[in-house]
Design a protein around this motif. Structure first.
Motif, PDB file in Angstrom:
ATOM      1  N   ASP A  10     -42.460  -5.972  42.519  1.00 49.90           N
ATOM      2  CA  ASP A  10     -41.725  -4.893  41.867  1.00 49.90           C
ATOM      3  C   ASP A  10     -42.104  -4.857  40.394  1.00 49.90           C
ATOM      4  OD1 ASP A  10     -40.049  -2.749  41.642  1.00 49.90           O
ATOM      5  OD2 ASP A  10     -38.187  -3.892  41.648  1.00 49.90           O
ATOM      6  N   GLY A  12     -40.743  -2.757  36.501  1.00 52.48           N
ATOM      7  CA  GLY A  12     -39.765  -1.866  35.895  1.00 52.48           C
ATOM      8  C   GLY A  12     -40.075  -1.590  34.443  1.00 52.48           C
ATOM      9  N   GLU A  51     -45.294  -1.592  38.334  1.00 50.93           N
ATOM     10  CA  GLU A  51     -45.288  -1.848  39.778  1.00 50.93           C
ATOM     11  C   GLU A  51     -46.672  -2.274  40.263  1.00 50.93           C
ATOM     12  OE1 GLU A  51     -41.708   1.290  40.895  1.00 50.93           O
ATOM     13  OE2 GLU A  51     -43.801   1.958  40.853  1.00 50.93           O
ATOM     14  N   ARG A 118     -34.764  -0.572  48.040  1.00 47.74           N
ATOM     15  CA  ARG A 118     -34.594  -1.435  46.871  1.00 47.74           C
ATOM     16  C   ARG A 118     -33.701  -2.631  47.156  1.00 47.74           C
ATOM     17  NH1 ARG A 118     -35.630  -1.533  41.698  1.00 47.74           N
ATOM     18  NH2 ARG A 118     -36.751   0.429  41.846  1.00 47.74           N
ATOM     19  N   ASN A 121     -35.476  -5.627  48.179  1.00 46.65           N
ATOM     20  CA  ASN A 121     -36.513  -6.121  47.262  1.00 46.65           C
ATOM     21  C   ASN A 121     -35.878  -6.806  46.055  1.00 46.65           C
ATOM     22  OD1 ASN A 121     -39.275  -6.448  46.806  1.00 46.65           O
ATOM     23  ND2 ASN A 121     -39.408  -4.670  45.471  1.00 46.65           N
ATOM     24  N   LYS A 122     -34.725  -7.443  46.268  1.00 50.09           N
ATOM     25  CA  LYS A 122     -33.964  -8.001  45.158  1.00 50.09           C
ATOM     26  C   LYS A 122     -34.664  -9.172  44.488  1.00 50.09           C
ATOM     27  CE  LYS A 122     -29.386  -6.597  46.800  1.00 50.09           C
ATOM     28  NZ  LYS A 122     -28.045  -7.070  47.265  1.00 50.09           N
ATOM     29  N   ASP A 125     -37.304  -7.756  42.168  1.00 51.20           N
ATOM     30  CA  ASP A 125     -36.601  -7.009  41.131  1.00 51.20           C
ATOM     31  C   ASP A 125     -35.967  -7.960  40.114  1.00 51.20           C
ATOM     32  OD1 ASP A 125     -35.273  -4.442  40.122  1.00 51.20           O
ATOM     33  OD2 ASP A 125     -33.539  -5.699  40.565  1.00 51.20           O
ATOM     34  N   ASN A 129     -36.854  -8.231  36.036  1.00 47.05           N
ATOM     35  CA  ASN A 129     -35.842  -8.143  34.986  1.00 47.05           C
ATOM     36  C   ASN A 129     -35.787  -9.409  34.140  1.00 47.05           C
ATOM     37  OD1 ASN A 129     -34.080  -5.579  34.990  1.00 47.05           O
ATOM     38  ND2 ASN A 129     -34.399  -5.999  37.159  1.00 47.05           N
TER      39      ASN A 129
END
Length: 381
Positions: A10, A12, A51, A118, A121-122, A125, A129
């Motif tokens: 992922d 962001g 991504e 989503r 896909n924690k 992710d 973050n």
């Protein structure tokens, strides 16, 4: 039978474009065990770039485990999944090199792609973050296990205060900063040939040109009269430079292991062109990620950054309010500057640090840092 991996990735961007990062995890499809993790703050970028960077990092991590493995990529980015599956064209010119890089990591027949929502896909992710949060603090992302090993346990009341926003000047009650004058050592025989010369190499001494450079910088620093202590990397080219300055200033040289240069492994003594010819894949990986190490057990830039940051913190505490000369190498100097500016790892490739050049950083009691000088060579003219 070939091994099988699942790569969850992922990326962001907080602003799109804005401060961006990626995360990726390599999992065992049978047990769900995490085999590898990767995350990185990449500076200002779009969601799509982040991504794709996450995909590339995940595939590289899987390839490092087993280049013959079959890989199933799972991402919540419909764009990346459809483009990498070949169902959508890569129209944006900025995406094409990233897609091509991702396709080149494994043979296409070994990789499949699946879109997932989503909420599935924690893991990736969270890593993305964490990387963005670390970048905001001016740090590099580190796995939680590394942080637990390196961070000493301290009572809550002893925790460091929150870092205040940087400004033009420090508040008067902060006192004098710890000021590091950063001196790259003088030339060795390897310097003009632009050969990799790190901790694991031949540890060359200063050349006649390098000794002359050391005398010139010593005279310049003596004229300024501000240096209160001299600290040096243990490698001979730094010690020779430091001794020339310290003798002129009437100071002792203190050796600090954390200021040594990167270990470049099997690349020691080679030119960039020679490394590109002999180790093209490893060089490409090294240029693409701060976590990739040189061939033969060298140090990654991420490893060097952790070492340099720890050394910085120790020296800031030891020399609070004083001006100290640190005689060191290209990578530690660039790393200190990068961390002070909160710049991404790729900034290392965008700085020039000449032999016997001077740079300077000031560290204040509130945790802020200020870059005061970079790559000054006027004393050598």
């Amino acid at each position: 039978m070939a091994r099988r991996f699942v790569v969850e990735a992922d990326g962001g961007s907080r602003g799109n474009p804005g401060p961006a990062g990626y995360g990726a995890a390599v999992l065992d499809p049978e047990t769900g065990e995490t085999l590898a993790e990767a995350a990185e703050y990449i500076g200002t970028a779009t969601n799509n770039v982040a991504e794709y960077k996450g995909l590339i990092a995940g595939l590289r991590a899987a390839r490092a485990l087993d280049p013959e493995a079959e890989v199933e990529v799972r991402m919540d980015s419909k764009l990346v999944i459809e483009q990498m599956s070949g169902r959508w064209k890569v129209k944006h010119p900025g995406m094409r090199p990233l897609a091509a890089e991702a396709r080149g990591i494994f043979p296409p027949a070994q990789v499949s792609y699946e879109w997932i929502p989503r909420e599935r896909n924690k893991h990736a992710d969270r890593l993305a973050n964490e990387a963005m949060d670390a970048g905001k603090r001016g740090e590099q992302w580190r796995p939680a296990a590394d942080e637990a090993l390196e961070a000493p346990a301290v009572p809550a009341e002893a925790a460091a205060p929150a870092v205040a926003p940087p400004g033009w000047a420090a508040p008067a009650d902060l006192g004098a900063p710890a000021t590091f004058v950063l001196l790259r050592h003088g030339e060795t025989a390897l310097t003009p040939e632009k050969r990799f010369s790190g901790t694991g190499g031949s540890d060359p001494e200063l050349s006649p040109v390098g000794r002359r450079q050391a005398e010139l910088v010593a005279a310049a620093l003596a004229a300024r009269g501000t240096i209160q202590a001299v600290v040096s990397s243990p490698l001979r080219r730094c010690v020779g430079t430091a001794e020339a300055v310290a003798a002129r200033l009437g100071l002792d040289v203190h050796i600090e292991e954390g200021l040594r240069e990167t270990d470049f492994g099997a690349w020691e003594g080679l030119t960039f062109a020679e490394v590109r010819e002999r180790h093209p894949g490893d060089l490409q990986a090294w240029l693409a990620s701060s976590k990739a190490a040189p061939t033969g057990g060298g140090e990654s830039f991420a490893t060097v950054a952790r070492r340099v940051a720890l050394t910085r913190d120790q020296l800031v505490a030891r020399y609070a309010g004083r001006t100290v000369l640190l005689v060191t190498h290209v990578t530690p100097i660039k790393t200190l500057v990068r961390l002070a500016l909160g710049a991404p790892p790729e900034a290392l490739f965008r700085m020039e640090i000449s032999a016997a050049s001077l740079s300077a950083l000031a560290y204040y009691a509130d945790g802020n840092a200020s870059l005061r000088l970079l790559n000054d060579t006027t004393h050598l003219r």
